[in-house]
Design a protein around this motif. Structure first.
Motif, PDB file in Angstrom:
ATOM      1  N   ARG A  51     107.925 -51.633 -93.455  1.00 50.66           N
ATOM      2  CA  ARG A  51     108.732 -50.730 -94.255  1.00 50.66           C
ATOM      3  C   ARG A  51     108.244 -49.538 -93.958  1.00 50.66           C
ATOM      4  O   ARG A  51     107.165 -48.887 -94.082  1.00 50.66           O
ATOM      5  N   CYS A  52     108.994 -48.708 -93.071  1.00 45.12           N
ATOM      6  CA  CYS A  52     108.788 -47.436 -92.467  1.00 45.12           C
ATOM      7  C   CYS A  52     109.165 -46.420 -93.266  1.00 45.12           C
ATOM      8  O   CYS A  52     110.646 -46.361 -93.803  1.00 45.12           O
ATOM      9  N   LEU A  53     108.511 -45.490 -93.530  1.00 43.19           N
ATOM     10  CA  LEU A  53     108.918 -44.182 -94.046  1.00 43.19           C
ATOM     11  C   LEU A  53     108.613 -42.887 -93.139  1.00 43.19           C
ATOM     12  O   LEU A  53     107.660 -42.625 -92.783  1.00 43.19           O
ATOM     13  N   LEU A  54     109.791 -42.243 -92.721  1.00 46.15           N
ATOM     14  CA  LEU A  54     109.821 -41.044 -91.887  1.00 46.15           C
ATOM     15  C   LEU A  54     109.855 -39.861 -92.775  1.00 46.15           C
ATOM     16  O   LEU A  54     110.788 -39.716 -93.639  1.00 46.15           O
ATOM     17  N   VAL A  55     108.722 -39.105 -92.689  1.00 49.19           N
ATOM     18  CA  VAL A  55     108.694 -38.103 -93.559  1.00 49.19           C
ATOM     19  C   VAL A  55     108.820 -36.595 -93.005  1.00 49.19           C
ATOM     20  O   VAL A  55     108.295 -36.270 -91.504  1.00 49.19           O
ATOM     21  N   ASP A  56     109.692 -35.835 -93.594  1.00 48.36           N
ATOM     22  CA  ASP A  56     109.736 -34.174 -92.999  1.00 48.36           C
ATOM     23  C   ASP A  56     108.773 -33.529 -93.658  1.00 48.36           C
ATOM     24  O   ASP A  56     108.489 -33.403 -94.876  1.00 48.36           O
ATOM     25  N   LEU A  57     107.677 -33.119 -92.749  1.00 52.76           N
ATOM     26  CA  LEU A  57     106.649 -32.154 -93.501  1.00 52.76           C
ATOM     27  C   LEU A  57     107.238 -31.139 -93.991  1.00 52.76           C
ATOM     28  O   LEU A  57     108.386 -30.554 -93.750  1.00 52.76           O
ATOM     29  N   PRO A  58     106.433 -30.331 -95.012  1.00 50.92           N
ATOM     30  CA  PRO A  58     106.904 -28.982 -95.683  1.00 50.92           C
ATOM     31  C   PRO A  58     107.137 -28.062 -94.424  1.00 50.92           C
ATOM     32  O   PRO A  58     106.597 -28.092 -93.321  1.00 50.92           O
ATOM     33  N   ASP A  59     108.451 -27.169 -94.696  1.00 52.31           N
ATOM     34  CA  ASP A  59     108.812 -26.152 -93.778  1.00 52.31           C
ATOM     35  C   ASP A  59     109.468 -26.704 -92.480  1.00 52.31           C
ATOM     36  O   ASP A  59     109.675 -26.119 -91.388  1.00 52.31           O
ATOM     37  N   PHE A  69     100.932 -21.441 -94.752  1.00 49.61           N
ATOM     38  CA  PHE A  69     100.453 -22.661 -94.384  1.00 49.61           C
ATOM     39  C   PHE A  69      99.324 -22.939 -94.752  1.00 49.61           C
ATOM     40  O   PHE A  69      98.258 -22.436 -94.865  1.00 49.61           O
ATOM     41  N   SER A  70      99.172 -24.390 -95.161  1.00 46.17           N
ATOM     42  CA  SER A  70      97.979 -24.934 -95.352  1.00 46.17           C
ATOM     43  C   SER A  70      97.903 -26.161 -95.296  1.00 46.17           C
ATOM     44  O   SER A  70      98.954 -27.166 -95.809  1.00 46.17           O
ATOM     45  N   LEU A  71      97.091 -26.818 -94.354  1.00 47.38           N
ATOM     46  CA  LEU A  71      96.905 -28.384 -93.832  1.00 47.38           C
ATOM     47  C   LEU A  71      96.690 -29.108 -95.403  1.00 47.38           C
ATOM     48  O   LEU A  71      97.013 -30.299 -95.702  1.00 47.38           O
ATOM     49  N   ASP A  72      95.728 -28.517 -96.333  1.00 43.92           N
ATOM     50  CA  ASP A  72      95.314 -29.250 -97.534  1.00 43.92           C
ATOM     51  C   ASP A  72      96.722 -29.568 -98.153  1.00 43.92           C
ATOM     52  O   ASP A  72      97.086 -30.523 -98.844  1.00 43.92           O
ATOM     53  N   TRP A 182     117.959 -21.751 -88.653  1.00 46.93           N
ATOM     54  CA  TRP A 182     116.978 -22.705 -88.383  1.00 46.93           C
ATOM     55  C   TRP A 182     116.529 -23.506 -89.477  1.00 46.93           C
ATOM     56  O   TRP A 182     116.368 -22.919 -90.589  1.00 46.93           O
ATOM     57  N   GLN A 183     116.447 -24.738 -89.440  1.00 41.52           N
ATOM     58  CA  GLN A 183     115.782 -25.452 -90.743  1.00 41.52           C
ATOM     59  C   GLN A 183     114.429 -25.405 -90.660  1.00 41.52           C
ATOM     60  O   GLN A 183     113.798 -25.864 -91.795  1.00 41.52           O
ATOM     61  N   VAL A 184     113.701 -25.192 -89.537  1.00 40.36           N
ATOM     62  CA  VAL A 184     112.534 -25.076 -89.534  1.00 40.36           C
ATOM     63  C   VAL A 184     112.040 -23.795 -90.045  1.00 40.36           C
ATOM     64  O   VAL A 184     112.738 -22.657 -89.759  1.00 40.36           O
ATOM     65  N   ASN A 185     111.003 -23.549 -90.828  1.00 34.39           N
ATOM     66  CA  ASN A 185     110.417 -22.307 -91.453  1.00 34.39           C
ATOM     67  C   ASN A 185     109.926 -21.421 -90.251  1.00 34.39           C
ATOM     68  O   ASN A 185     108.646 -21.103 -90.162  1.00 34.39           O
ATOM     69  N   LEU A 186     110.788 -20.903 -89.487  1.00 36.15           N
ATOM     70  CA  LEU A 186     110.368 -20.135 -88.226  1.00 36.15           C
ATOM     71  C   LEU A 186     109.616 -18.636 -88.484  1.00 36.15           C
ATOM     72  O   LEU A 186     108.605 -18.699 -87.779  1.00 36.15           O
ATOM     73  N   ASP A 187     109.943 -18.250 -89.481  1.00 30.00           N
ATOM     74  CA  ASP A 187     109.147 -16.968 -89.666  1.00 30.00           C
ATOM     75  C   ASP A 187     107.726 -17.414 -90.135  1.00 30.00           C
ATOM     76  O   ASP A 187     106.872 -16.668 -89.769  1.00 30.00           O
ATOM     77  N   LEU A 188     107.617 -18.383 -90.885  1.00 31.52           N
ATOM     78  CA  LEU A 188     106.162 -18.826 -91.142  1.00 31.52           C
ATOM     79  C   LEU A 188     105.491 -19.116 -89.770  1.00 31.52           C
ATOM     80  O   LEU A 188     104.219 -18.709 -89.696  1.00 31.52           O
ATOM     81  N   VAL A 189     105.875 -19.950 -89.043  1.00 29.26           N
ATOM     82  CA  VAL A 189     105.326 -20.356 -87.734  1.00 29.26           C
ATOM     83  C   VAL A 189     105.042 -19.006 -87.061  1.00 29.26           C
ATOM     84  O   VAL A 189     103.911 -19.052 -86.354  1.00 29.26           O
ATOM     85  N   ALA A 190     106.029 -18.337 -86.807  1.00 25.93           N
ATOM     86  CA  ALA A 190     105.896 -17.059 -86.062  1.00 25.93           C
ATOM     87  C   ALA A 190     104.633 -16.085 -86.464  1.00 25.93           C
ATOM     88  O   ALA A 190     104.115 -15.593 -85.833  1.00 25.93           O
ATOM     89  N   SER A 197      93.880 -16.307 -82.791  1.00 23.42           N
ATOM     90  CA  SER A 197      92.839 -17.304 -82.891  1.00 23.42           C
ATOM     91  C   SER A 197      92.597 -17.446 -84.411  1.00 23.42           C
ATOM     92  O   SER A 197      91.843 -18.200 -84.620  1.00 23.42           O
ATOM     93  N   GLY A 198      93.308 -16.787 -85.264  1.00 24.11           N
ATOM     94  CA  GLY A 198      93.115 -16.906 -86.617  1.00 24.11           C
ATOM     95  C   GLY A 198      94.249 -17.659 -87.201  1.00 24.11           C
ATOM     96  O   GLY A 198      94.303 -18.024 -88.595  1.00 24.11           O
ATOM     97  N   SER A 199      94.979 -18.445 -86.429  1.00 23.36           N
ATOM     98  CA  SER A 199      96.107 -19.394 -86.761  1.00 23.36           C
ATOM     99  C   SER A 199      95.508 -20.458 -87.744  1.00 23.36           C
ATOM    100  O   SER A 199      94.706 -21.196 -87.246  1.00 23.36           O
ATOM    101  N   ARG A 200      96.162 -20.362 -88.773  1.00 19.91           N
ATOM    102  CA  ARG A 200      95.896 -21.737 -89.594  1.00 19.91           C
ATOM    103  C   ARG A 200      96.289 -23.021 -89.188  1.00 19.91           C
ATOM    104  O   ARG A 200      96.004 -24.027 -89.526  1.00 19.91           O
ATOM    105  N   ILE A 201      97.775 -22.886 -88.533  1.00 13.89           N
ATOM    106  CA  ILE A 201      98.120 -24.129 -88.113  1.00 13.89           C
ATOM    107  C   ILE A 201      97.364 -24.668 -86.992  1.00 13.89           C
ATOM    108  O   ILE A 201      97.075 -26.040 -86.819  1.00 13.89           O
ATOM    109  N   ALA A 202      96.825 -23.855 -86.043  1.00 11.60           N
ATOM    110  CA  ALA A 202      95.768 -24.505 -85.102  1.00 11.60           C
ATOM    111  C   ALA A 202      94.522 -24.830 -85.369  1.00 11.60           C
ATOM    112  O   ALA A 202      93.894 -25.612 -84.707  1.00 11.60           O
ATOM    113  N   ASP A 203      94.154 -24.356 -86.620  1.00  9.79           N
ATOM    114  CA  ASP A 203      92.705 -24.286 -87.111  1.00  9.79           C
ATOM    115  C   ASP A 203      92.681 -25.916 -87.696  1.00  9.79           C
ATOM    116  O   ASP A 203      93.697 -26.707 -87.974  1.00  9.79           O
ATOM    117  N   TRP A 204      91.416 -26.171 -88.117  1.00 14.29           N
ATOM    118  CA  TRP A 204      90.956 -27.471 -89.154  1.00 14.29           C
ATOM    119  C   TRP A 204      90.389 -26.885 -90.187  1.00 14.29           C
ATOM    120  O   TRP A 204      89.292 -26.134 -89.968  1.00 14.29           O
TER     121      TRP A 204
END
Length: 276
Positions: A51-59, A69-72, A182-190, A197-204
């Motif tokens: 039983r597979c569940l395909l998830v659209d992540l936030p944004d 953005f927050s990985l948590d 755009w259905q992706v939150n492009l302003d957030l990603v941009a 180097s302070g990107s939260r998306i690229a960080d851990w």
């Protein structure tokens, strides 16, 4: 085979009717449907193998947008979707790229939900910035949405030479009445990319370093032609996930499940067979 939508806060799509539960998390600019080919193969021809569940992540996809953005927060939102889809049941969670980071944070923050983990071509570390995606972001921002007359018109105007990348990015384009968005939150990603180097998306997130290691088995899949996983990442990976096994697929790039779907399906079936 059945496919049914759920009404949790995150948009999800299910494939399969019986068997162990397995959730798929996509990467940046993706959506749950990117895993559809793999999910159909894993669930079997009659939909009874898994039983597979395909998830659209936030944004992303048809899921709600967030203000920052927050990985948590992403991991907690996925935890809510999994708990809502199958209360009290454990999951095998598969995540690619950004989705792989979310899957790892999910396993560390909510180990009761995750029985097994499959991490595809990403490591638990910061990658500096979104420099690799800046060109894509600029192309998307420069597309004149107000002037578009059709999807074909968008394809003609979209300045991306790689047809595969163009199709992947333009899957985010949606008609909204007589206009396009755009259905992706492009302003957030941009905005995140502009942090350099302070990107939260690229960080851990450093906070998860204080959490106990995930006790379950982890299959770590790397693309042989990708540079997202380096030899020195193994020590950090095993610090968080001591039962990790690395599987490198020769000839595959970062989008491993697109480049080598049959091999990925075989690997996932073995994971589920171990579950059984």
């Amino acid at each position: 085979m059945t496919a049914a939508r759920h009404q949790e806060s995150l948009n999800t799509l299910s494939v399969g009717t019986t068997g162990p539960r397995i959730a798929f998390l996509h990467g940046l600019f993706g959506q749950g449907r990117n895993w559809m080919q793999i999910a159909k193969a894993v669930s079997g021809p009659d939909g009874t193998d898994a039983r597979c569940l395909l998830v659209d992540l936030p944004d992303h996809g048809r899921s709600p947008w967030s203000r920052e953005f927050s990985l948590d927060a992403y991991a907690d939102a996925v935890a809510g979707a999994l708990s809502g889809a199958a209360p009290g049941e454990p999951w095998t969670v598969v995540g690619h790229s950004l989705g792989g980071k979310v899957a790892m944070v999910l396993a560390l923050r909510h180990p009761d939900l995750v029985e097994r983990l499959v991490v595809v071509d990403i490591a638990p570390k910061g990658y500096g910035s979104l420099e690799r995606f800046e060109g894509y972001i600029r192309e998307m921002q420069e597309l004149p949405l107000a002037d578009l007359t059709s999807r074909a018109d968008a394809e003609d105007r979209f300045d991306e030479p790689d047809p595969g990348v163009k199709a992947f990015l333009l899957q985010n384009l949606r008609r909204d009445g007589h206009s396009w968005r755009w259905q992706v939150n492009l302003d957030l990603v941009a905005g995140d990319a502009a942090l350099g180097s302070g990107s939260r998306i690229a960080d851990w997130p450093d906070a998860v370093d204080d959490l106990p290691p995930f006790p379950g088995p982890v299959l770590w899949i790397a693309g042989g032609d990708s540079r997202y996983i380096q030899r020195q990442d193994a020590e950090r990976m095993r610090r968080h996930f001591p039962r990790t096994r690395l599987f490198t697929i020769k000839g595959a790039g970062h989008w491993v499940h697109t480049d080598a779907p049959e091999i990925v399906v075989t690997a996932l079936r073995r994971v589920l067979h171990a579950h059984a």
